[in-house]
Design a protein around this motif. Structure first.
Motif, short mmCIF file in Angstrom:
data_model
loop_
_atom_site.label_atom_id
_atom_site.label_comp_id
_atom_site.label_asym_id
_atom_site.label_seq_id
_atom_site.Cartn_x
_atom_site.Cartn_y
_atom_site.Cartn_z
N SER A 196 14.47 20.39 16.93
CA SER A 196 14.97 21.60 17.57
C SER A 196 15.41 22.64 16.56
O SER A 196 15.45 23.83 16.86
N VAL A 197 15.72 22.20 15.35
CA VAL A 197 16.17 23.12 14.29
C VAL A 197 15.03 23.42 13.32
O VAL A 197 14.78 24.58 12.96
N ARG A 201 24.35 23.59 23.49
CA ARG A 201 23.57 22.99 22.41
C ARG A 201 23.33 21.50 22.64
O ARG A 201 23.63 20.66 21.77
N GLY A 250 19.32 23.13 17.99
CA GLY A 250 18.64 24.40 17.74
C GLY A 250 18.46 25.25 18.98
O GLY A 250 17.64 26.17 18.97
N VAL A 308 20.66 31.83 19.46
CA VAL A 308 20.32 31.08 18.25
C VAL A 308 20.23 32.01 17.05
O VAL A 308 20.77 31.72 15.97
N SER A 356 27.32 27.44 16.61
CA SER A 356 27.31 26.32 15.68
C SER A 356 28.69 25.69 15.52
O SER A 356 28.82 24.58 15.05
#
Length: 234
Positions: free
Chosen positions: A29-30, A106, A110, A181, A224
Motif C-alpha cells: 500500500s505504500v 489507514r 498507504g 495521502v 501518519s
C-alpha cells in the motif's frame, strides 16, 4: 498421530501465510506491489526464504495472494458494514461513511490499497493487472447495486442514472484518499462527504432521509500520526 502432525503443519503454514500477507498488504500500500519480494518478507519476519517461496512459489504468486488478502480486508471494512443497514439511502450513505473511515483510519498504511495498486498496474497486462481489474469491477458493481437498491425502494428518483451516480461517488471518495495521502491531512474527506451529500440530496425523493449536516469530526491531524511503527500482524 501422523494425521495430527500433518494437521499441525497445515495450521502453522496457514498462520505463517497470514503473517506474511499481513505485512505484504501494508508494504504494497505504500511502496507498491513491485516493492514486494520473497526475500524481503522472509528477512523482515525472521522466516526462511525457502519456506516463504514454498508458500507462494514466485513474486507474481505473492502479488496475487496479496491482492486477494487486500480484497478480504476491504470486504470486512467497507462491504460488510454497508450490508448491515437495510437497502435504501441509509445503506448508500453508510457505504460512503465506511469507505471514508477505511481510508482515513489507514486500514492500509498507504491509504486505499486499490487506488495505489490500480495506478501501478493499470497500463500493464498480466495476471496481477487482471486481478486488480476484477476487484475494481466488483467494487463498482457493488456501488451500482447499492444505488439501484435505493432507487428500487423509491428513496432515489426513478430517473436516477445509477451508473453516473456511482461514478461520481467513487471519484469523490478516491480524490479524498489521494489528497489525504499526498498532503498528509484529512481535510479532503469532509469535502468529499459534503459533495456526496449534495449529490444524493438532489437525487433523493425525501432528502430528510439523509443527514442534515455532517457529524463533528475530530481535529485533523497528519494521517501518519496514527500509524503503528510496524504493520499489525493478523
Amino acid at each position: 498421530m501422523t494425521s495430527v502432525r500433518a494437521d499441525g503443519r497445515v495450521e502453522r503454514g496457514e498462520r505463517t501465510r497470514q503473517l506474511i500477507l499481513g505485512r505484504a498488504v501494508q508494504i504494497a500500500s505504500v511502496e507498491g506491489l513491485e516493492g514486494l519480494s520473497l526475500g524481503r518478507l522472509a528477512t523482515e519476519l525472521g522466516l526462511s526464504k525457502s519456506g516463504v517461496f514454498a508458500l507462494f512459489g514466485s513474486k507474481e504468486g505473492l502479488q496475487l495472494a496479496t491482492v486477494r488478502s487486500a480484497v478480504a480486508v476491504y470486504v470486512d471494512h467497507v462491504l460488510r458494514p454497508t450490508r448491515s443497514v437495510p437497502p435504501g439511502l441509509g445503506r448508500l450513505w453508510r457505504m460512503c461513511e465506511a469507505w471514508i473511515a477505511y481510508s482515513r483510519d489507514r486500514v492500509f498504511r498507504g491509504g486505499c490499497f486499490f487506488y495505489a495498486a490500480t495506478a501501478e498496474f493499470d497500463a500493464r497486462g498480466g495476471k496481477v493487472h487482471d486481478a486488480l481489474a476484477s476487484a475494481q469491477t466488483g467494487w463498482v458493481t457493488f456501488v451500482e447495486q447499492t444505488i439501484e437498491e435505493a432507487r428500487a425502494t423509491g428513496e432515489l428518483a426513478e430517473d436516477t442514472d445509477v451508473c453516473q451516480l456511482a461514478f461520481e461517488v467513487i471519484a469523490l471518495l478516491e480524490l479524498a484518499n489521494a489528497e489525504s495521502v499526498l498532503q498528509n491531512n484529512n481535510l479532503g474527506y469532509e469535502k468529499a462527504a459534503r459533495a456526496i451529500l449534495v449529490r444524493l440530496r438532489a437525487a433523493a425523493t425525501d432528502p430528510a432521509r439523509l443527514p442534515a449536516c455532517l457529524p463533528a469530526q475530530p481535529p485533523s491531524h497528519p494521517a501518519s500520526a496514527h500509524l503503528p511503527a510496524q504493520p499489525p500482524s493478523p
